[in-house]
Scaffold this motif. Sequence first.
Motif, PDB file in Angstrom:
ATOM      1  N   MET A 387      28.880 -18.254   5.771  1.00  0.00           N
ATOM      2  CA  MET A 387      29.277 -17.220   6.732  1.00  0.00           C
ATOM      3  C   MET A 387      28.050 -16.575   7.389  1.00  0.00           C
ATOM      4  O   MET A 387      26.938 -16.675   6.881  1.00  0.00           O
ATOM      5  CB  MET A 387      30.088 -16.135   6.023  1.00  0.00           C
ATOM      6  CG  MET A 387      31.447 -16.607   5.508  1.00  0.00           C
ATOM      7  SD  MET A 387      32.565 -17.163   6.836  1.00  0.00           S
ATOM      8  CE  MET A 387      32.392 -18.950   6.738  1.00  0.00           C
ATOM      9  N   VAL A 388      28.299 -15.924   8.499  1.00  0.00           N
ATOM     10  CA  VAL A 388      27.255 -15.152   9.180  1.00  0.00           C
ATOM     11  C   VAL A 388      27.549 -13.673   8.941  1.00  0.00           C
ATOM     12  O   VAL A 388      28.603 -13.174   9.299  1.00  0.00           O
ATOM     13  CB  VAL A 388      27.228 -15.432  10.694  1.00  0.00           C
ATOM     14  CG1 VAL A 388      26.062 -14.689  11.338  1.00  0.00           C
ATOM     15  CG2 VAL A 388      27.114 -16.925  10.958  1.00  0.00           C
ATOM     16  N   ASP A 389      26.622 -12.992   8.276  1.00  0.00           N
ATOM     17  CA  ASP A 389      26.778 -11.561   8.013  1.00  0.00           C
ATOM     18  C   ASP A 389      25.919 -10.766   8.986  1.00  0.00           C
ATOM     19  O   ASP A 389      24.925 -11.262   9.527  1.00  0.00           O
ATOM     20  CB  ASP A 389      26.334 -11.229   6.587  1.00  0.00           C
ATOM     21  CG  ASP A 389      27.214 -11.903   5.547  1.00  0.00           C
ATOM     22  OD1 ASP A 389      28.441 -11.883   5.733  1.00  0.00           O
ATOM     23  OD2 ASP A 389      26.679 -12.456   4.571  1.00  0.00           O
ATOM     24  N   LEU A 390      26.312  -9.529   9.153  1.00  0.00           N
ATOM     25  CA  LEU A 390      25.541  -8.594   9.964  1.00  0.00           C
ATOM     26  C   LEU A 390      25.085  -7.455   9.072  1.00  0.00           C
ATOM     27  O   LEU A 390      25.692  -7.210   8.021  1.00  0.00           O
ATOM     28  CB  LEU A 390      26.424  -8.029  11.081  1.00  0.00           C
ATOM     29  CG  LEU A 390      26.818  -9.050  12.143  1.00  0.00           C
ATOM     30  CD1 LEU A 390      28.075  -8.624  12.837  1.00  0.00           C
ATOM     31  CD2 LEU A 390      25.688  -9.208  13.135  1.00  0.00           C
ATOM     32  N   PRO A 391      24.040  -6.739   9.470  1.00  0.00           N
ATOM     33  CA  PRO A 391      23.621  -5.591   8.665  1.00  0.00           C
ATOM     34  C   PRO A 391      24.765  -4.607   8.413  1.00  0.00           C
ATOM     35  O   PRO A 391      24.824  -3.944   7.391  1.00  0.00           O
ATOM     36  CB  PRO A 391      22.514  -4.957   9.513  1.00  0.00           C
ATOM     37  CG  PRO A 391      21.963  -6.100  10.322  1.00  0.00           C
ATOM     38  CD  PRO A 391      23.137  -6.982  10.601  1.00  0.00           C
ATOM     39  N   SER A 392      25.754  -4.568   9.337  1.00  0.00           N
ATOM     40  CA  SER A 392      26.868  -3.616   9.192  1.00  0.00           C
ATOM     41  C   SER A 392      27.968  -4.115   8.263  1.00  0.00           C
ATOM     42  O   SER A 392      28.905  -3.394   7.962  1.00  0.00           O
ATOM     43  CB  SER A 392      27.476  -3.328  10.570  1.00  0.00           C
ATOM     44  OG  SER A 392      27.888  -4.534  11.175  1.00  0.00           O
ATOM     45  N   ILE A 459      23.973 -16.623   6.392  1.00  0.00           N
ATOM     46  CA  ILE A 459      22.963 -16.057   7.294  1.00  0.00           C
ATOM     47  C   ILE A 459      23.195 -14.562   7.466  1.00  0.00           C
ATOM     48  O   ILE A 459      24.322 -14.122   7.668  1.00  0.00           O
ATOM     49  CB  ILE A 459      23.041 -16.706   8.697  1.00  0.00           C
ATOM     50  CG1 ILE A 459      22.676 -18.185   8.644  1.00  0.00           C
ATOM     51  CG2 ILE A 459      22.123 -15.998   9.678  1.00  0.00           C
ATOM     52  CD1 ILE A 459      22.788 -18.882   9.991  1.00  0.00           C
ATOM     53  N   LEU A 460      22.117 -13.804   7.390  1.00  0.00           N
ATOM     54  CA  LEU A 460      22.162 -12.402   7.812  1.00  0.00           C
ATOM     55  C   LEU A 460      21.516 -12.371   9.191  1.00  0.00           C
ATOM     56  O   LEU A 460      20.312 -12.584   9.323  1.00  0.00           O
ATOM     57  CB  LEU A 460      21.400 -11.500   6.827  1.00  0.00           C
ATOM     58  CG  LEU A 460      21.413 -10.002   7.184  1.00  0.00           C
ATOM     59  CD1 LEU A 460      22.827  -9.431   7.077  1.00  0.00           C
ATOM     60  CD2 LEU A 460      20.479  -9.217   6.281  1.00  0.00           C
ATOM     61  N   PHE A 461      22.339 -12.141  10.211  1.00  0.00           N
ATOM     62  CA  PHE A 461      21.853 -12.263  11.584  1.00  0.00           C
ATOM     63  C   PHE A 461      21.326 -10.945  12.114  1.00  0.00           C
ATOM     64  O   PHE A 461      22.029  -9.939  12.139  1.00  0.00           O
ATOM     65  CB  PHE A 461      22.969 -12.770  12.502  1.00  0.00           C
ATOM     66  CG  PHE A 461      22.513 -12.927  13.918  1.00  0.00           C
ATOM     67  CD1 PHE A 461      21.563 -13.878  14.244  1.00  0.00           C
ATOM     68  CD2 PHE A 461      23.016 -12.122  14.932  1.00  0.00           C
ATOM     69  CE1 PHE A 461      21.114 -14.027  15.547  1.00  0.00           C
ATOM     70  CE2 PHE A 461      22.581 -12.262  16.241  1.00  0.00           C
ATOM     71  CZ  PHE A 461      21.628 -13.219  16.541  1.00  0.00           C
ATOM     72  N   ASP A 462      20.059 -10.977  12.552  1.00  0.00           N
ATOM     73  CA  ASP A 462      19.424  -9.792  13.138  1.00  0.00           C
ATOM     74  C   ASP A 462      18.985 -10.143  14.564  1.00  0.00           C
ATOM     75  O   ASP A 462      17.981 -10.834  14.758  1.00  0.00           O
ATOM     76  CB  ASP A 462      18.219  -9.387  12.286  1.00  0.00           C
ATOM     77  CG  ASP A 462      17.481  -8.184  12.868  1.00  0.00           C
ATOM     78  OD1 ASP A 462      17.956  -7.631  13.881  1.00  0.00           O
ATOM     79  OD2 ASP A 462      16.438  -7.806  12.319  1.00  0.00           O
ATOM     80  N   PRO A 463      19.739  -9.706  15.580  1.00  0.00           N
ATOM     81  CA  PRO A 463      19.428 -10.092  16.965  1.00  0.00           C
ATOM     82  C   PRO A 463      17.998  -9.773  17.382  1.00  0.00           C
ATOM     83  O   PRO A 463      17.336 -10.565  18.044  1.00  0.00           O
ATOM     84  CB  PRO A 463      20.436  -9.281  17.797  1.00  0.00           C
ATOM     85  CG  PRO A 463      21.572  -9.011  16.867  1.00  0.00           C
ATOM     86  CD  PRO A 463      20.954  -8.860  15.504  1.00  0.00           C
ATOM     87  N   LYS A 464      17.499  -8.600  16.973  1.00  0.00           N
ATOM     88  CA  LYS A 464      16.169  -8.153  17.417  1.00  0.00           C
ATOM     89  C   LYS A 464      15.068  -9.102  16.925  1.00  0.00           C
ATOM     90  O   LYS A 464      14.220  -9.549  17.699  1.00  0.00           O
ATOM     91  CB  LYS A 464      15.911  -6.734  16.895  1.00  0.00           C
ATOM     92  CG  LYS A 464      14.706  -6.053  17.528  1.00  0.00           C
ATOM     93  CD  LYS A 464      15.059  -5.397  18.847  1.00  0.00           C
ATOM     94  CE  LYS A 464      13.872  -4.603  19.393  1.00  0.00           C
ATOM     95  NZ  LYS A 464      14.171  -4.062  20.723  1.00  0.00           N
ATOM     96  N   SER A 465      15.100  -9.428  15.606  1.00  0.00           N
ATOM     97  CA  SER A 465      14.021 -10.267  15.064  1.00  0.00           C
ATOM     98  C   SER A 465      14.104 -11.700  15.573  1.00  0.00           C
ATOM     99  O   SER A 465      13.107 -12.421  15.591  1.00  0.00           O
ATOM    100  CB  SER A 465      14.050 -10.263  13.529  1.00  0.00           C
ATOM    101  OG  SER A 465      15.179 -10.948  13.045  1.00  0.00           O
TER     102      SER A 465
END
Length: 591
Positions: A387-392, A459-465
């Motif tokens: 899965m793709v996780d987000l910081p939130s 995956i922990l997806f961080d758009p900025k990085s």
Amino acid sequence: MNIQNIIKTKVKEGFLALYDVEIPSVEFQATRKEFEGDITVVVFPMLRYKKGNPVQIGSELGNYIVENVAEISNFNVVKGFLNLVIDDNYYLNFFNSIYQDANYGFISPKTDEKAVMVEYSSPNTNKPLHLGHVRNNLLGYSVAEIIKAAGKKVYKTQIINDRGIHICKSMLAWEKFGNGETPDSTGLKGDKLVGNYYVKFDQEYKKEIAQLIAEGKTEEEAKKQAPLLLEAQEMLQKWEAGDEKVVALWETMNAWVYAGFDTTYKNMGVNFDTLYYESDTYLLGKDVVQQGLEKGVFYKKEDGSVWCDLTEDGLDEKIVLRSDGTAVYMTQDIGTAIQRVKDFPDVGGMVYTVGNEQDYHFQVLFLILKKLGFDWAKQLHHLSYGMVDLPSGKMKSREGTVVDADDLMVEMTSTAKEISEELGKLDGYSDAEKNDLYKTIGLGALKYFILKVDPKKRILFDPKSSVDFQGNTGPFIQYTYARIQSIIRKSNFDYSKPVAIDLHEKEKELLKQLEIYPDVIQQAAENYSPAVIANYTYDLVKEFNSFYQNVSILGEEDFNIKIFRVQLSKKVAETIQSAFSLLGIKVPKRM
């Protein structure tokens, strides 16, 4: 045959000639920087077949290889490592053989070979595509392109889940609360409009549950007896019975969603060769159940339900037909797989791009198809991904907390714009050129961030990085490509003809990276892993940047060396572009 394969053959041949012993394999590794050499043969594993001093065995093998392989000019042995020096002419000849090859690394499909069908996306028509679909689409599309580059004919497909209670929920909510809204009247993409009503259904359904609980029902009773759910169930029954009004509404709302999906797919840069719809396939497979009963693959229980007993295979019993004669998802998937081979007789295998929560389902599906006797069932693969996780945290469609794919792509473009403007490197660009570039960088960052990770990993997806211009990112690789284009634009001399030079160590390292590109494509195809391509490209770019920082290219005084370095830079850029095309990523000529 590349140099590694030549050496492998000669090491085996030499071992047999020297010690009268056959060894099954040869282990290689990159030569450590502090030692002379281009490729290292590891001697230690050979001691299982021939007892002795590893340095002596390495030396004897080294002498044999230098005598019998023209491309090897020297060797040295450090403990159990045989370091081989490859002659410059080998690399120059290799480079001259690929320099004009626009399809270097790609293999043309053989006409007599079976095709592969790759399924991905497979969305529900009650909501827009979200972040999870983004990983699914990017993986499926990239794996299809990689398998194609590895020499197979490929069909890209999806099955659109356009029927069922969840579809009726959004239809019913629109009917009750929509006041005739359409994509045109609201300015919303059709999939977003329909998705809003799926969320609306859940909100109103929860209110009804709360009301029923206040009236004395248990939570379980309230969930089952809520009027809205009962109406949705009735609507599904009417759809299955072919009720004209319900079917017309279903066709209208699905058409809105398909138009929305098409826009998202276009923006994402993915496509399909053929589409299947669950409304056409949900009855498939029922006839196969009868055939399976006759073959003894399935058995019938007293209540009339039909099962497949997989306990001897380490799995459990699986139902394939309910007692009332209705099919389950497994039956439908069996029927759809068989139908695809009927539709495309040259298909000899399939790849299903589906999240890892369905691992067991595909184990069962593939095993049942094998038991039914289909040869192509041996060539089925579940491209399982995390899965793709987000910081939130986790996303929920019903509650409207998902990250919308369209919004994510817009966010990535605006992040690329923000960072590019901070770097201030876009003087002389028109607004249209800038916007195209921001989109190329933003989508490149998104795709690379997702595809560089092994599919099985979460995956922990961080758009900025992901939009960083340094490190293992899409923009860093794109920037290197653009830098090479600048070198080529400034090369106002003829650099088309081959030249003979003594290679600098940095040139040699780059050539080694280029040489393994065809093998990398094959490895990525065998492992169904775009991460293999992504990380190869990063390694190639790191090697080029080291070359760029350590030698002069256009300022080189020796004209032949200058020609070769421009040629080499150009081929690196072409390989970056080629590798990124397999990931669905564009490269800009200027940044």
